[in-house]
Enzyme design. Structure first.
Site, mmCIF file in Angstrom:
data_model
loop_
_atom_site.group_PDB
_atom_site.id
_atom_site.type_symbol
_atom_site.label_atom_id
_atom_site.label_comp_id
_atom_site.label_asym_id
_atom_site.label_seq_id
_atom_site.Cartn_x
_atom_site.Cartn_y
_atom_site.Cartn_z
ATOM 1 N N PHE A 23 0.815 -1.226 0.000
ATOM 2 C CA PHE A 23 0.000 0.000 0.000
ATOM 3 C C PHE A 23 0.851 1.280 0.000
ATOM 4 C CE2 PHE A 23 -1.852 2.610 3.667
ATOM 5 C CZ PHE A 23 -2.495 3.526 2.843
ATOM 6 N N ILE A 24 1.755 1.408 0.946
ATOM 7 C CA ILE A 24 2.520 2.665 1.040
ATOM 8 C C ILE A 24 3.596 2.709 -0.043
ATOM 9 C CG2 ILE A 24 3.951 4.122 2.524
ATOM 10 C CD1 ILE A 24 2.435 2.958 4.942
ATOM 11 N N THR A 66 2.974 -9.945 1.518
ATOM 12 C CA THR A 66 1.726 -9.190 1.743
ATOM 13 C C THR A 66 1.431 -8.240 0.583
ATOM 14 O OG1 THR A 66 2.928 -7.557 3.066
ATOM 15 C CG2 THR A 66 1.806 -9.299 4.270
ATOM 16 N N SER A 113 1.816 -5.438 10.981
ATOM 17 C CA SER A 113 0.634 -5.773 11.781
ATOM 18 C C SER A 113 1.040 -6.164 13.192
ATOM 19 C CB SER A 113 -0.127 -6.934 11.132
ATOM 20 O OG SER A 113 -1.053 -7.487 12.049
ATOM 21 N N TYR A 154 5.920 -6.550 16.967
ATOM 22 C CA TYR A 154 5.970 -5.677 15.792
ATOM 23 C C TYR A 154 6.637 -4.339 16.144
ATOM 24 C CZ TYR A 154 4.232 -2.292 12.384
ATOM 25 O OH TYR A 154 4.134 -1.275 11.462
ATOM 26 N N LYS A 178 10.070 -2.863 14.441
ATOM 27 C CA LYS A 178 10.144 -1.591 13.710
ATOM 28 C C LYS A 178 11.104 -0.627 14.403
ATOM 29 C CE LYS A 178 8.411 -0.549 10.465
ATOM 30 N NZ LYS A 178 8.877 -0.796 9.066
ATOM 31 N N ARG A 191 -6.850 7.031 17.541
ATOM 32 C CA ARG A 191 -5.690 6.966 16.651
ATOM 33 C C ARG A 191 -5.541 8.274 15.894
ATOM 34 N NH1 ARG A 191 -5.093 3.205 19.309
ATOM 35 N NH2 ARG A 191 -4.550 1.051 18.811
ATOM 36 N N ARG A 238 -7.685 -6.422 21.725
ATOM 37 C CA ARG A 238 -6.638 -7.214 21.101
ATOM 38 C C ARG A 238 -5.344 -7.135 21.899
ATOM 39 N NH1 ARG A 238 -5.914 -5.398 14.913
ATOM 40 N NH2 ARG A 238 -4.364 -4.138 15.959
HETATM 41 C C1 UD2 Z 1 -0.102 -0.068 14.572
HETATM 42 C C2 UD2 Z 1 0.603 1.286 14.593
HETATM 43 C C3 UD2 Z 1 0.586 1.906 13.177
HETATM 44 C C4 UD2 Z 1 1.134 0.918 12.149
HETATM 45 C C5 UD2 Z 1 0.340 -0.375 12.247
HETATM 46 C C6 UD2 Z 1 0.849 -1.493 11.334
HETATM 47 C C7 UD2 Z 1 0.018 2.126 16.833
HETATM 48 C C8 UD2 Z 1 -0.710 3.152 17.609
HETATM 49 N N1 UD2 Z 1 -0.110 2.190 15.500
HETATM 50 O O1 UD2 Z 1 -1.439 0.168 14.235
HETATM 51 O O2 UD2 Z 1 1.331 3.106 13.162
HETATM 52 O O3 UD2 Z 1 2.513 0.714 12.347
HETATM 53 O O4 UD2 Z 1 0.444 -0.912 13.574
HETATM 54 O O5 UD2 Z 1 0.210 -1.483 10.148
HETATM 55 O O6 UD2 Z 1 0.703 1.273 17.377
HETATM 56 N N2 UD2 Z 1 -9.508 -2.877 15.307
HETATM 57 C C9 UD2 Z 1 -10.840 -3.140 15.442
HETATM 58 N N3 UD2 Z 1 -11.436 -3.938 14.512
HETATM 59 C C10 UD2 Z 1 -10.772 -4.476 13.462
HETATM 60 C C11 UD2 Z 1 -9.387 -4.198 13.327
HETATM 61 C C12 UD2 Z 1 -8.782 -3.385 14.273
HETATM 62 O O7 UD2 Z 1 -11.486 -2.693 16.390
HETATM 63 O O8 UD2 Z 1 -11.399 -5.189 12.657
HETATM 64 C C13 UD2 Z 1 -8.873 -1.967 16.299
HETATM 65 C C14 UD2 Z 1 -7.591 -2.504 16.902
HETATM 66 O O9 UD2 Z 1 -7.838 -3.350 17.992
HETATM 67 C C15 UD2 Z 1 -6.905 -1.193 17.283
HETATM 68 C C16 UD2 Z 1 -7.375 -0.192 16.215
HETATM 69 O O10 UD2 Z 1 -8.522 -0.766 15.623
HETATM 70 O O11 UD2 Z 1 -7.338 -0.740 18.545
HETATM 71 C C17 UD2 Z 1 -6.339 0.029 15.121
HETATM 72 O O12 UD2 Z 1 -5.872 -1.229 14.684
HETATM 73 P P1 UD2 Z 1 -4.963 -1.409 13.387
HETATM 74 O O13 UD2 Z 1 -4.611 -2.854 13.255
HETATM 75 O O14 UD2 Z 1 -5.597 -0.734 12.228
HETATM 76 O O15 UD2 Z 1 -3.677 -0.548 13.711
HETATM 77 P P2 UD2 Z 1 -2.718 -0.402 15.035
HETATM 78 O O16 UD2 Z 1 -3.238 0.709 15.868
HETATM 79 O O17 UD2 Z 1 -2.416 -1.726 15.636
#
Ligand code: UD2
Length: 312
Positions: free
Chosen positions: A12-13, A36, A79, A142, A146, A210, A271
């Protein structure tokens, strides 16, 4: 003419950075292993010199770096939950791959590497906004991987004089983000499900927040980071984000308007490895790069929904 290498060019990016470079008429090489990345992401990028290869293989890194001046290193297994399920693969594809790439870049005489860092490095500290002076506190494999890449960037700048710039991305979203895996970013998943009339799942109470950053802002920051004077940016790390945050519940409500979805979300337990709140201080990127966001969250989300509506 400068040759640019984009790693993760079918992701994507990476594909978004490659597209912007090609639009400027630049010479672009891309590499992707398709772990991926998606072949469909290469549509429109035919002018790019594409190599199918894996950065865990030093020979592939050497081939990719040959004749290159500037690298955008976007390849990763991006992820948190994937890393919780399989930390070794995350380490190989984030840490080992990054070190191999740096070794090859140095050997090939690459001038600069711009690295995709992650806001996850800040961890679950209550301080908001997160600024670059804060101690890192990674809480998932993860985030550790990173962050290790960031340290390698700085070490290679210090020890070998390779110019390196780290951009810490905050929850990037937009067209071309893969919505099909349960490891996908939340906005990609929600757009796809809600447009299909399917119920999205919110992990936790939905009050986590976020700094969701639309892709054009991240591409913009990368192009600035590639061009900025070395004495200003080499060896530096800075946030690349919007500088505002929104909860998942509020995001769901905006998406309901944009997609026409009529239902409610399903709530499930939080999660593992998740962070509660994330918000960037973006002043440093402003000072060092002249960066400020060019597309705000709502406009970005509108464009993203339209893209998924048209069938990805
Ligand atoms: C982390 C990093 C982001 C990037 C990413 C990897 C943080 C704050 N952000 O993202 O910068 O590196 O990893 O791509 O650490 N969720 C739901 N339902 C779903 C899927 C996700 O509720 O179906 C929630 C999840 O539990 C979380 C939020 O949405 O609280 C964001 O999740 P994410 O997987 O989109 O991204 P995040 O924050 O882990």
């Amino acid at each position: 003419m400068t040759t640019y290498l984009v790693t993760g060019a079918a992701g994507f990016i990476g594909r978004s950075i490659a597209a912007a470079l090609l639009a400027r008429g630049e010479n672009v090489r891309g590499i992707d292993s398709f772990i991926t990345g998606k072949r469909t992401n290469l549509v429109g990028l035919e002018a790019m010199d594409f190599i199918e290869g894996d950065l865990t293989d030093p020979a592939a890194c050497a081939r990719a770096c040959e004749g290159v001046e500037i690298v955008f290193h976007e390849a990763a297994l991006a992820s948190v939950p994937r890393s919780v399920a399989d930390p070794v693969s995350t380490n190989q594809n984030c840490v080992t791959a990054t070190l191999n790439l740096l070794m090859a870049a140095r050997a090939a005489g690459v001038r600069r590497v711009v690295y995709a860092g992650s806001s996850s490095a800040y961890g679950d500290t209550p301080t908001l906004p997160k600024h670059e002076g804060m101690l890192p506190n990674p809480i998932s494999p993860y985030a550790v991987a990173k962050l290790a890449g960031e340290h390698y960037m700085r070490a290679f700048a210090r020890v070998y004089g390779l110019e390196t710039v780290v951009l810490r991305y905050f929850n990037v979203f937009g067209p071309h983000q893969d919505p099909t895996s349960h490891y996908s970013g939340v906005l990609a998943i929600f757009c796809r499900r809600m447009l299909a009339g399917e119920q999205p799942t919110i992990y936790g109470d939905g009050e986590q927040s976020r700094d969701f950053t639309y892709i054009d802002n991240v591409v913009h920051a990368n192009l600035l980071a590639a061009a900025a004077p070395a004495e200003k940016v080499s060896g530096q790390m800075m946030n690349a984000a919007t500088g505002s945050r929104i909860t998942l519940n509020d995001t769901f409500r905006i998406l309901r308007d944009l997609t026409g979805y009529k239902g409610e979300p399903m709530y499930a337990p939080p999660r593992a490895g998740d962070i509660r709140d994330s918000l960037a201080d973006i002043r440093l990127a402003g000072e060092l790069l002249g960066y400020s966001p060019i597309v705000d969250f709502r406009e970005g989300l509108r464009r993203t929904v339209e893209w998924y509506r048209q069938g990805e």
